[in-house]
Design a protein around this motif. Structure first.
Motif, PDB file in Angstrom:
ATOM      1  N   ALA A  84       0.827  -1.206   0.000  1.00 43.90           N
ATOM      2  CA  ALA A  84       0.000   0.000   0.000  1.00 43.90           C
ATOM      3  C   ALA A  84       0.862   1.257   0.000  1.00 43.90           C
ATOM      4  CB  ALA A  84      -0.934  -0.004   1.209  1.00 43.90           C
ATOM      5  N   VAL A  85       1.952   1.245   0.760  1.00 38.00           N
ATOM      6  CA  VAL A  85       2.839   2.403   0.813  1.00 38.00           C
ATOM      7  C   VAL A  85       3.528   2.615  -0.534  1.00 38.00           C
ATOM      8  CG1 VAL A  85       4.940   3.324   1.875  1.00 38.00           C
ATOM      9  CG2 VAL A  85       3.161   2.307   3.306  1.00 38.00           C
ATOM     10  N   LEU A  86       4.030   1.531  -1.122  1.00 39.50           N
ATOM     11  CA  LEU A  86       4.693   1.637  -2.422  1.00 39.50           C
ATOM     12  C   LEU A  86       3.713   2.087  -3.508  1.00 39.50           C
ATOM     13  CD1 LEU A  86       6.907  -1.597  -2.340  1.00 39.50           C
ATOM     14  CD2 LEU A  86       7.644   0.764  -1.932  1.00 39.50           C
ATOM     15  N   LEU A  87       2.504   1.551  -3.464  1.00 44.96           N
ATOM     16  CA  LEU A  87       1.494   1.926  -4.450  1.00 44.96           C
ATOM     17  C   LEU A  87       1.099   3.393  -4.290  1.00 44.96           C
ATOM     18  CD1 LEU A  87      -0.347   0.975  -6.750  1.00 44.96           C
ATOM     19  CD2 LEU A  87      -2.027   0.298  -5.019  1.00 44.96           C
ATOM     20  N   GLY A  88       0.999   3.853  -3.058  1.00 50.62           N
ATOM     21  CA  GLY A  88       0.682   5.251  -2.826  1.00 50.62           C
ATOM     22  C   GLY A  88       1.724   6.176  -3.435  1.00 50.62           C
ATOM     23  N   ARG A  89       3.001   5.798  -3.317  1.00 55.87           N
ATOM     24  CA  ARG A  89       4.065   6.596  -3.922  1.00 55.87           C
ATOM     25  C   ARG A  89       3.962   6.568  -5.444  1.00 55.87           C
ATOM     26  NH1 ARG A  89       6.914  11.008  -4.230  1.00 55.87           N
ATOM     27  NH2 ARG A  89       8.963  10.712  -5.218  1.00 55.87           N
ATOM     28  N   LEU A  90       3.629   5.395  -6.003  1.00 60.35           N
ATOM     29  CA  LEU A  90       3.481   5.286  -7.454  1.00 60.35           C
ATOM     30  C   LEU A  90       2.364   6.204  -7.949  1.00 60.35           C
ATOM     31  CD1 LEU A  90       4.768   3.564  -9.781  1.00 60.35           C
ATOM     32  CD2 LEU A  90       2.752   2.097  -9.599  1.00 60.35           C
ATOM     33  N   HIS A  91       1.244   6.230  -7.229  1.00 60.41           N
ATOM     34  CA  HIS A  91       0.142   7.113  -7.595  1.00 60.41           C
ATOM     35  C   HIS A  91       0.568   8.577  -7.515  1.00 60.41           C
ATOM     36  CE1 HIS A  91      -3.065   3.863  -6.477  1.00 60.41           C
ATOM     37  NE2 HIS A  91      -2.493   3.629  -7.639  1.00 60.41           N
ATOM     38  N   ALA A  92       1.338   8.911  -6.482  1.00 62.61           N
ATOM     39  CA  ALA A  92       1.798  10.293  -6.318  1.00 62.61           C
ATOM     40  C   ALA A  92       2.664  10.737  -7.489  1.00 62.61           C
ATOM     41  CB  ALA A  92       2.557  10.440  -4.999  1.00 62.61           C
ATOM     42  N   LEU A  93       3.333   9.781  -8.123  1.00 69.90           N
ATOM     43  CA  LEU A  93       4.170  10.097  -9.279  1.00 69.90           C
ATOM     44  C   LEU A  93       3.391  10.077 -10.584  1.00 69.90           C
ATOM     45  CD1 LEU A  93       7.399   8.078  -8.338  1.00 69.90           C
ATOM     46  CD2 LEU A  93       7.065  10.564  -8.223  1.00 69.90           C
ATOM     47  N   GLY A  94       2.075   9.812 -10.491  1.00 70.19           N
ATOM     48  CA  GLY A  94       1.231   9.869 -11.678  1.00 70.19           C
ATOM     49  C   GLY A  94       1.108   8.574 -12.447  1.00 70.19           C
ATOM     50  N   HIS A  95       1.400   7.441 -11.799  1.00 70.98           N
ATOM     51  CA  HIS A  95       1.341   6.147 -12.488  1.00 70.98           C
ATOM     52  C   HIS A  95       0.312   5.239 -11.822  1.00 70.98           C
ATOM     53  CE1 HIS A  95       4.947   6.974 -14.900  1.00 70.98           C
ATOM     54  NE2 HIS A  95       5.431   7.552 -13.808  1.00 70.98           N
ATOM     55  N   GLU A  96      -0.121   4.233 -12.564  1.00 77.92           N
ATOM     56  CA  GLU A  96      -1.116   3.279 -12.084  1.00 77.92           C
ATOM     57  C   GLU A  96      -0.667   1.857 -12.383  1.00 77.92           C
ATOM     58  OE1 GLU A  96      -3.876   3.706 -10.447  1.00 77.92           O
ATOM     59  OE2 GLU A  96      -4.166   5.890 -10.552  1.00 77.92           O
ATOM     60  N   VAL A  97      -1.311   0.900 -11.728  1.00 79.28           N
ATOM     61  CA  VAL A  97      -1.162  -0.513 -12.078  1.00 79.28           C
ATOM     62  C   VAL A  97      -2.301  -0.873 -13.021  1.00 79.28           C
ATOM     63  CG1 VAL A  97      -1.076  -2.880 -11.226  1.00 79.28           C
ATOM     64  CG2 VAL A  97      -0.123  -1.024  -9.839  1.00 79.28           C
ATOM     65  N   HIS A  98      -1.992  -1.502 -14.129  1.00 79.40           N
ATOM     66  CA  HIS A  98      -3.016  -1.948 -15.077  1.00 79.40           C
ATOM     67  C   HIS A  98      -3.554  -3.291 -14.592  1.00 79.40           C
ATOM     68  CE1 HIS A  98      -0.955   1.120 -17.410  1.00 79.40           C
ATOM     69  NE2 HIS A  98      -1.948   1.097 -18.281  1.00 79.40           N
ATOM     70  N   ARG A  99      -4.827  -3.310 -14.185  1.00 80.61           N
ATOM     71  CA  ARG A  99      -5.481  -4.499 -13.655  1.00 80.61           C
ATOM     72  C   ARG A  99      -6.843  -4.687 -14.332  1.00 80.61           C
ATOM     73  NH1 ARG A  99      -3.203  -5.716  -8.579  1.00 80.61           N
ATOM     74  NH2 ARG A  99      -2.124  -4.004  -7.529  1.00 80.61           N
ATOM     75  N   PRO A 100      -7.391  -5.900 -14.322  1.00 79.48           N
ATOM     76  CA  PRO A 100      -6.661  -7.163 -14.189  1.00 79.48           C
ATOM     77  C   PRO A 100      -6.231  -7.633 -15.576  1.00 79.48           C
ATOM     78  CG  PRO A 100      -9.035  -7.561 -14.120  1.00 79.48           C
ATOM     79  CD  PRO A 100      -8.846  -6.085 -14.371  1.00 79.48           C
ATOM     80  N   TYR A 101      -4.969  -7.800 -15.756  1.00 86.02           N
ATOM     81  CA  TYR A 101      -4.420  -8.279 -17.025  1.00 86.02           C
ATOM     82  C   TYR A 101      -3.508  -9.479 -16.753  1.00 86.02           C
ATOM     83  CZ  TYR A 101      -6.085  -4.093 -19.427  1.00 86.02           C
ATOM     84  OH  TYR A 101      -6.868  -3.107 -19.972  1.00 86.02           O
ATOM     85  N   GLU A 102      -3.970 -10.650 -17.135  1.00 85.85           N
ATOM     86  CA  GLU A 102      -3.160 -11.856 -16.986  1.00 85.85           C
ATOM     87  C   GLU A 102      -2.375 -12.082 -18.277  1.00 85.85           C
ATOM     88  OE1 GLU A 102      -3.535 -16.660 -16.081  1.00 85.85           O
ATOM     89  OE2 GLU A 102      -5.347 -15.398 -16.221  1.00 85.85           O
ATOM     90  N   VAL A 103      -1.057 -12.041 -18.166  1.00 86.82           N
ATOM     91  CA  VAL A 103      -0.198 -12.268 -19.322  1.00 86.82           C
ATOM     92  C   VAL A 103      -0.094 -13.772 -19.553  1.00 86.82           C
ATOM     93  CG1 VAL A 103       2.120 -12.012 -20.260  1.00 86.82           C
ATOM     94  CG2 VAL A 103       1.071 -10.134 -18.969  1.00 86.82           C
ATOM     95  N   THR A 104      -0.488 -14.214 -20.738  1.00 84.19           N
ATOM     96  CA  THR A 104      -0.496 -15.645 -21.044  1.00 84.19           C
ATOM     97  C   THR A 104       0.581 -16.050 -22.046  1.00 84.19           C
ATOM     98  OG1 THR A 104      -2.187 -15.245 -22.732  1.00 84.19           O
ATOM     99  CG2 THR A 104      -2.950 -15.890 -20.534  1.00 84.19           C
TER     100      THR A 104
END
Length: 391
Positions: A113-133
């Protein structure tokens, strides 16, 4: 979020390793896409300790991020080794050459949660849900295909997607090692625990290894080897386990969450195959003894992010055998020996703790108290556990 068509670096897996890699690339201005197959981040966890070297890495990324993690955690300065209720030795983190001379007890979901919060603060997101096959590479780049048919083109792809890594399989890299015979029980509990919340207890015994560690909010994390554990150990099972292995030390009042899992000790034969790279559990897995796994993965992510930043900043874009390859090959040359060392250490700790040989147990219980009283040896083990040797 919809996937873009192209990026410089595709990161598969948004656990602590993938998040740290993304933060490192973001800080260097490198374009990336971070994908994860889960709709949300994990709300339960296995990892529960952040060691000193990992906090130093997070200090480098962003001091406010490491400070927030410290605020959410519980600092512990001592690991106590026992045989049942009998203390054998104590490993102290006091006085280590670091600003973080302690082990920070904090559940993995809080770290994420802390790492993700920093990522959001930098203007980035996690692309979900994407399963790479599927992952295929050619001379010019990598193409990733998801379960729903989308594709993403990248210059490089990183597998931070765990033990059953799709990227590692696509790279054709062997995952050398084997599994422990025992299963592991993991439970977060509330209980009255005689040793108290100021230390982590590693309890040896013929029945197996048992670790009890304090968590924020008055909870404790229990990790134990068990020949055949139930899928979701309940309160009676956890209480009976602690009664047998730490007599008269614990009264469990609630099991907040529990699980059973199998543990392997494996290291990937290589961390790179062309444009495909590995980090974290995709590259190495091992016993939870000492709490090294997530820490080693976070440090992988930081080191790989720096290597990719150097490689992608080379101008003109070099071909094989030039600066790009040197920077990425240096990542494997630096980090794979660390994984081998961590796997060896945790395997030794697990086998020493779980030996069924009475003679070996007697030697262990005689020597450990003597060795622990030697300041240089105590500091050496504390430094190894804190991963300060891997700077």
């Amino acid at each position: 979020m919809s996937l873009p068509a192209t990026t410089r670096v595709a990161i598969v897996g948004a656990g602590p390793t993938g998040l740290t890699l993304a933060l490192t690339l973001a800080g260097a201005g490198v374009d990336f896409v971070l994908l994860d197959r889960q709709a949300e981040g994990a709300n339960t966890s296995r990892a529960a300790v952040v060691h000193a070297r990992t906090l130093e890495v997070l200090d480098e990324l962003d001091p406010a991020t490491s400070a927030e993690l410290v605020r959410r955690g519980t600092a512990v300065t001592r690991f106590r080794i026992r045989d049942g209720a009998r203390p054998l030795a104590a490993v102290s983190f006091d006085g280590l050459p670091t600003a973080h001379s302690y082990a920070l007890m904090v559940p993995q979901d809080q770290t994420e949660a802390v790492l993700l919060g920093r990522l959001h603060a930098l203007g980035h997101e996690v692309h979900r849900p994407y399963e790479v096959t599927a992952v295929t590479q050619d001379a010019a780049g990598v193409t990733l295909t998801t379960a729903t048919g989308e594709t993403l083109r990248a210059a490089y792809a990183v597998g931070a997607d765990g033990m059953h890594s799709t990227v590692r399989e696509a790279a054709g890299i062997c995952f050398t090692g084997s599994a422990y015979e025992e299963s592991f029980v993991l439970a977060d509990v509330t209980m009255d625990w005689a040793p108290g919340p100021r230390e982590v207890s590693l309890t040896f015994g013929a029945a197996g290894l048992t670790v009890v560690a304090p968590l924020p909010g008055g909870r404790y994390r229990v990790v134990a080897t068990v020949d055949d554990a139930p899928a979701e150990p309940g309160l009676p099972f956890v209480q009976a386990l602690l009664d047998a292995r730490a007599p008269a030390q614990a009264t469990v009042t609630d099991v907040v969450w529990s699980s059973r899992f199998r543990v392997h000790h494996r290291v990937a034969d290589h961390y790179r195959a062309g444009r495909l790279l590995l980090a974290g559990d995709a590259a190495h897995v091992h016993s939870p003894a000492g709490g090294q796994g997530m820490n080693t993965g976070i440090q992988d992510g930081h080191a790989l992010g720096r290597a990719l930043s150097r490689a992608l900043s080379a101008t003109p874009a070099p071909a094989t055998g030039t600066a790009t390859d040197e920077a990425l090959d240096a990542y494997e040359a630096t980090r794979r020996p660390v994984a081998l060392r961590v796997v060896a250490l945790t395997d030794r700790m697990t086998r020493i703790a779980t030996t069924h040989n009475p003679a070996l147990r007697a030697v262990r219980n005689t020597l450990l108290p003597l060795l622990a009283r030697v300041p240089a040896l105590n500091k050496r083990l504390a430094t190894e556990l804190a991963e300060l040797n891997y700077r």
